[in-house]
Design an enzyme around this catalytic site. Sequence first.
Site, PDB file in Angstrom:
ATOM      1  CB  SER A   1      72.255  24.668  54.561  1.00 17.04           C
ATOM      2  OG  SER A   1      72.790  24.655  55.861  1.00 17.04           O
TER       3      SER A   1
ATOM      4  CB  SER B   1      75.046  29.576  55.744  1.00 12.94           C
ATOM      5  OG  SER B   1      74.342  29.178  54.591  1.00 12.94           O
TER       6      SER B   1
ATOM      7  CG  ASP C   1      76.260  28.403  52.086  1.00 13.15           C
ATOM      8  OD1 ASP C   1      75.058  28.144  52.274  1.00 13.15           O
ATOM      9  OD2 ASP C   1      76.843  29.353  52.624  1.00 13.15           O
TER      10      ASP C   1
END
Length: 348
Positions: free
Chosen positions: A234, A272, A274
């Site tokens: 992340s 992930s 983000d």
Amino acid sequence: MSSDLTQSPSRAHGLICGTLEPGPRNTITDIGGVSVGHRTLNTGDLRTGFTAIVPHPGNLFREKLPAAVEVINGFGKSAGLIQVDELGTLETPILLTNTFGVGTGVNALIRRSIAENPEIGRSTGTINPVVMECNDGYLSDIQAMALSEADAEAALNAAGSTVEQGSVGAGTGMSAFGFKGGIGTASRVFELGGRQHRLAALVLANFGRPGDLVLPDGRRPHPKEARQSEERGSVIVVLATDVPLESRQLKRIARRAGAGLARLGAFYGNGSGDIALAFSTAGRTAHFEESDFIARDVLREDKIDVLFQATAETTQESVLNAMIASPAMRGRGRSKRASLADWLRVQA
């Protein structure tokens, strides 16, 4: 500007991101009033902490700032983002931490806000604490849930104009592209309306597959001991500017953090988280506003490109700074991460 002041970990290795000039410190604290503090736990199997970003030194609940959120990929467990997106305002400091520290950070911000504003939840509304996270469980014993409200408070109380980068605060146990990750920051200056303005980023870098990293000069570092893996990390990007903007414009700017991440070789994998949050220190909104209407300056839309460019450049440089400022680390069990700085020295 003094090259000593604007020198960053990446620039010390000749890695220049973009063409805009960095600010006096080349950190997020180049934005007037913004301060940053860390609380680091680096002992035994713990590699974790809190990082606090304080947007202005006053009472944020009473004097809110325009803000916006862009969720690039939503595999995350942050708090407070829904209300920021809906109302377009920020009313607490921002805490960064590990995934299991979010609730602790929320409680710390609530208690701090109530202490400053006893009317919260009584004669006026509640408070929207903003806490964002990355998973440091590879290097740290995340199940220990070792972070306390006192740790969050310590990060908030440590906030100042000097920003330590690398394996500190929330960045202590983070990894990026198979190397050691962490906290990084950068700033840019530009002219609008006949005046100098600034935009800056601070990142919590914990993303990217080994072998995917692309440096500004085209090289592709790969740590020897790191195997190719799924993208499960992340990255949190916090953007600050002194340009007067409305929340819609700040969301457009936050979206360009993705351009900076893509320059590094990221593709925002399924696992992930983000997230980019942007705020402006101009145009405060009073909580107890008496007027039905608020007059404020707002940037012309056709002048916003320089902020888009600054966002991409500072995001890219901040991630590199986070990695280069972090020495090699051993953590929980047999886990270890190499340092990008060591790789660069070998290649020099």
